[in-house]
Design a protein around this motif. Structure first.
Motif, PDB file in Angstrom:
ATOM      1  N   TRP A 121       2.091  -0.669  -1.727  1.00 21.21           N
ATOM      2  CA  TRP A 121       1.879  -0.519  -0.286  1.00 21.21           C
ATOM      3  C   TRP A 121       2.457   0.797   0.216  1.00 21.21           C
ATOM      4  N   ALA A 122       3.581   1.199  -0.362  1.00 16.85           N
ATOM      5  CA  ALA A 122       4.283   2.394   0.107  1.00 16.85           C
ATOM      6  C   ALA A 122       3.476   3.669  -0.130  1.00 16.85           C
ATOM      7  N   THR A 123       2.431   3.586  -0.960  1.00 13.46           N
ATOM      8  CA  THR A 123       1.604   4.772  -1.207  1.00 13.46           C
ATOM      9  C   THR A 123       0.598   4.996  -0.080  1.00 13.46           C
ATOM     10  N   HIS A 124       0.421   3.999   0.771  1.00 14.61           N
ATOM     11  CA  HIS A 124      -0.541   4.141   1.870  1.00 14.61           C
ATOM     12  C   HIS A 124       0.119   4.873   3.036  1.00 14.61           C
ATOM     13  N   PRO A 125      -0.536   5.884   3.612  1.00 13.68           N
ATOM     14  CA  PRO A 125       0.093   6.687   4.667  1.00 13.68           C
ATOM     15  C   PRO A 125       0.436   5.898   5.931  1.00 13.68           C
ATOM     16  N   ASP A 126      -0.213   4.766   6.164  1.00 12.31           N
ATOM     17  CA  ASP A 126       0.026   4.001   7.391  1.00 12.31           C
ATOM     18  C   ASP A 126       1.142   2.975   7.257  1.00 12.31           C
ATOM     19  N   ASN A 185      -1.830  -5.968   4.146  1.00 11.28           N
ATOM     20  CA  ASN A 185      -2.467  -6.134   2.840  1.00 11.28           C
ATOM     21  C   ASN A 185      -3.862  -6.737   2.978  1.00 11.28           C
ATOM     22  N   SER A 186      -3.979  -7.664   3.936  1.00 12.49           N
ATOM     23  CA  SER A 186      -5.253  -8.350   4.117  1.00 12.49           C
ATOM     24  C   SER A 186      -6.299  -7.478   4.802  1.00 12.49           C
ATOM     25  N   THR A 187      -5.883  -6.740   5.834  1.00 10.03           N
ATOM     26  CA  THR A 187      -6.857  -6.023   6.669  1.00 10.03           C
ATOM     27  C   THR A 187      -7.021  -4.552   6.330  1.00 10.03           C
ATOM     28  N   VAL A 188      -5.990  -3.923   5.745  1.00  8.00           N
ATOM     29  CA  VAL A 188      -6.042  -2.477   5.488  1.00  8.00           C
ATOM     30  C   VAL A 188      -6.024  -2.158   4.004  1.00  8.00           C
ATOM     31  N   PHE A 189      -4.979  -2.610   3.340  1.00 10.83           N
ATOM     32  CA  PHE A 189      -4.788  -2.204   1.948  1.00 10.83           C
ATOM     33  C   PHE A 189      -5.838  -2.828   1.029  1.00 10.83           C
ATOM     34  N   GLY A 190      -6.069  -4.131   1.219  1.00  7.94           N
ATOM     35  CA  GLY A 190      -7.123  -4.795   0.457  1.00  7.94           C
ATOM     36  C   GLY A 190      -6.738  -5.051  -0.993  1.00  7.94           C
ATOM     37  N   ASN A 191      -7.700  -5.557  -1.735  1.00  8.64           N
ATOM     38  CA  ASN A 191      -7.502  -5.867  -3.143  1.00  8.64           C
ATOM     39  C   ASN A 191      -7.754  -4.608  -3.985  1.00  8.64           C
ATOM     40  N   ILE A 192      -6.733  -4.165  -4.688  1.00 12.96           N
ATOM     41  CA  ILE A 192      -6.822  -2.931  -5.473  1.00 12.96           C
ATOM     42  C   ILE A 192      -7.933  -2.998  -6.514  1.00 12.96           C
ATOM     43  N   ILE A 234     -10.681  -4.878  -6.563  1.00 12.53           N
ATOM     44  CA  ILE A 234     -12.014  -4.823  -5.952  1.00 12.53           C
ATOM     45  C   ILE A 234     -12.333  -3.390  -5.532  1.00 12.53           C
ATOM     46  N   LYS A 235     -11.348  -2.732  -4.905  1.00 10.88           N
ATOM     47  CA  LYS A 235     -11.553  -1.349  -4.464  1.00 10.88           C
ATOM     48  C   LYS A 235     -11.839  -0.438  -5.656  1.00 10.88           C
ATOM     49  N   LYS A 236     -11.155  -0.684  -6.764  1.00  7.12           N
ATOM     50  CA  LYS A 236     -11.356   0.129  -7.964  1.00  7.12           C
ATOM     51  C   LYS A 236     -12.789   0.000  -8.473  1.00  7.12           C
ATOM     52  N   ARG A 237     -13.290  -1.244  -8.532  1.00  7.73           N
ATOM     53  CA  ARG A 237     -14.666  -1.459  -9.012  1.00  7.73           C
ATOM     54  C   ARG A 237     -15.689  -0.824  -8.072  1.00  7.73           C
ATOM     55  N   GLU A 238     -15.439  -0.936  -6.761  1.00  6.92           N
ATOM     56  CA  GLU A 238     -16.365  -0.341  -5.798  1.00  6.92           C
ATOM     57  C   GLU A 238     -16.394   1.180  -5.930  1.00  6.92           C
ATOM     58  N   LEU A 239     -15.222   1.798  -6.103  1.00 10.75           N
ATOM     59  CA  LEU A 239     -15.155   3.246  -6.260  1.00 10.75           C
ATOM     60  C   LEU A 239     -15.834   3.698  -7.546  1.00 10.75           C
ATOM     61  N   TYR A 280     -10.067   7.600  -6.148  1.00 16.13           N
ATOM     62  CA  TYR A 280     -10.017   6.788  -7.365  1.00 16.13           C
ATOM     63  C   TYR A 280      -8.683   6.981  -8.088  1.00 16.13           C
ATOM     64  N   ASN A 281      -8.211   8.226  -8.158  1.00 14.02           N
ATOM     65  CA  ASN A 281      -6.918   8.488  -8.799  1.00 14.02           C
ATOM     66  C   ASN A 281      -5.771   7.802  -8.057  1.00 14.02           C
ATOM     67  N   LEU A 282      -5.879   7.747  -6.717  1.00 15.88           N
ATOM     68  CA  LEU A 282      -4.855   7.055  -5.937  1.00 15.88           C
ATOM     69  C   LEU A 282      -4.869   5.561  -6.234  1.00 15.88           C
ATOM     70  N   VAL A 283      -6.047   4.980  -6.330  1.00 10.79           N
ATOM     71  CA  VAL A 283      -6.152   3.554  -6.645  1.00 10.79           C
ATOM     72  C   VAL A 283      -5.602   3.270  -8.046  1.00 10.79           C
ATOM     73  N   LEU A 284      -5.863   4.171  -8.994  1.00  7.10           N
ATOM     74  CA  LEU A 284      -5.304   3.994 -10.344  1.00  7.10           C
ATOM     75  C   LEU A 284      -3.777   4.018 -10.313  1.00  7.10           C
ATOM     76  N   ALA A 285      -3.213   4.920  -9.500  1.00  5.81           N
ATOM     77  CA  ALA A 285      -1.756   4.972  -9.369  1.00  5.81           C
ATOM     78  C   ALA A 285      -1.222   3.711  -8.731  1.00  5.81           C
ATOM     79  N   GLN A 286      -1.939   3.196  -7.724  1.00  4.76           N
ATOM     80  CA  GLN A 286      -1.527   1.951  -7.078  1.00  4.76           C
ATOM     81  C   GLN A 286      -1.609   0.776  -8.052  1.00  4.76           C
ATOM     82  N   GLU A 287      -2.663   0.767  -8.875  1.00  7.20           N
ATOM     83  CA  GLU A 287      -2.816  -0.289  -9.863  1.00  7.20           C
ATOM     84  C   GLU A 287      -1.660  -0.257 -10.861  1.00  7.20           C
TER      85      GLU A 287
END
Length: 295
Positions: free
Chosen positions: A205-210, A241-248, A250-255, A285-292
């Protein structure tokens, strides 16, 4: 009553008798290998020293008075205990009070009582033990078939107790004959069912700017002590997590799918807009990989 519990394999180690139809605390044990010694007892609380399994800790069983004026005596008693002990400490039972407006449904919320309760826990160094199960622990039908629900029962511990039992959590069980739900503290922890997991802070979560602003806003929204502030941050984090960050995942597959789509179009078209879009997607995508990886 002693014979009844004895037939079930329990023996009493600390008892506060019922006065009329009110009060009463029975502290029972089923493990003869553990030494249990009463340290303090009053009409709303029994405190024991438990020694066994290579560990020594303090446990207070609470039954707070339904009358707010009488609970002042309980808060004072807990504050005195907090000043006297050095060992890990857990407090569990019916406090007959709540900490926030989110812990009541269909009933009144008294902010002054809540702040006194929160201040007592803060001063004692006590915080909520991770809880799974129902949101409320007490239910009652009132006129018009309306139902009031509150979280009157809880388990709180000090940081030292949490370190002694790092996997411990409270399970709120189903109620049957009582209007209260039983609480079960699992000191060793067990796998939680999906949808019923205890709260866990996600470093990703801390990687998200908001996220920093969300934590600051939630922390500064109340003046009722650390305990209430932490509850607010927890609720805001879950909402984030529910409204902004989302499921990492799912986001990875979409990207991956979108990036593949853009790259396929680039094979047939040298449009600079596509190139720019691909660079944006690669960075995301690289950010999502780091979050994962953090997760």
């Amino acid at each position: 009553m002693k014979e009844f519990w004895g037939r079930l394999g329990y023996y009493p180690v600390g008892i506060v008798d019922v006065v009329g139809h009110k009060g009463g605390i029975w502290f029972l044990s089923a493990n003869l290998k553990f030494s249990c010694k009463i340290l303090w007892a009053m009409n709303q609380c029994v405190t024991l020293e438990i020694d066994g399994g290579g560990r020594r800790w303090i446990c207070s069983a609470v039954y707070g008075s339904p009358q707010a004026t009488n609970r002042v005596e309980l808060w004072s008693h807990l504050l005195d205990i907090g000043l006297c002990i050095q060992d890990p400490w857990v407090v569990v039972g019916d406090f007959n009070d709540i900490l926030s407006v989110h812990e009541v449904k269909g009933g009144n919320y008294y902010s002054t009582r809540s702040s006194v309760f929160a201040s007592t826990l803060d001063s004692c160094g006590l915080f909520d033990l991770t809880t799974s199960g129902r949101r409320f622990t007490w239910f009652r039908k009132i006129q018009g078939n309306r139902e009031i629900a509150k979280r009157l029962d809880r388990a709180c511990c000090t940081a030292e107790w949490r370190l002694l039992f790092p996997e411990a959590f409270v399970e709120v069980l189903s109620r049957s004959h009582s209007d209260h739900c039983p609480l079960l503290i699992r000191c060793q922890g067990v796998p939680s069912k999906k949808g019923n997991r205890p709260f866990r802070f996600q470093a990703a979560w801390a990687t998200h700017p908001d996220y920093k602003a969300i934590v600051q806003k939630s922390w500064n929204s109340t003046d009722f002590g650390i305990h209430r502030k932490l509850l607010g941050v927890q609720e805001a984090s879950l909402e984030f997590n529910s409204t902004v960050f989302g499921n990492i995942f799912i986001k990875k597959r979409e990207l991956e799918a979108y990036l593949n789509y853009i790259q396929r179009k680039m094979e047939a078209d040298d449009d600079p807009i596509l190139k720019h879009k691909e660079e944006e997607l690669r960075a995301e995508y690289n950010l999502v990989l780091a979050q994962e990886e953090l997760l």
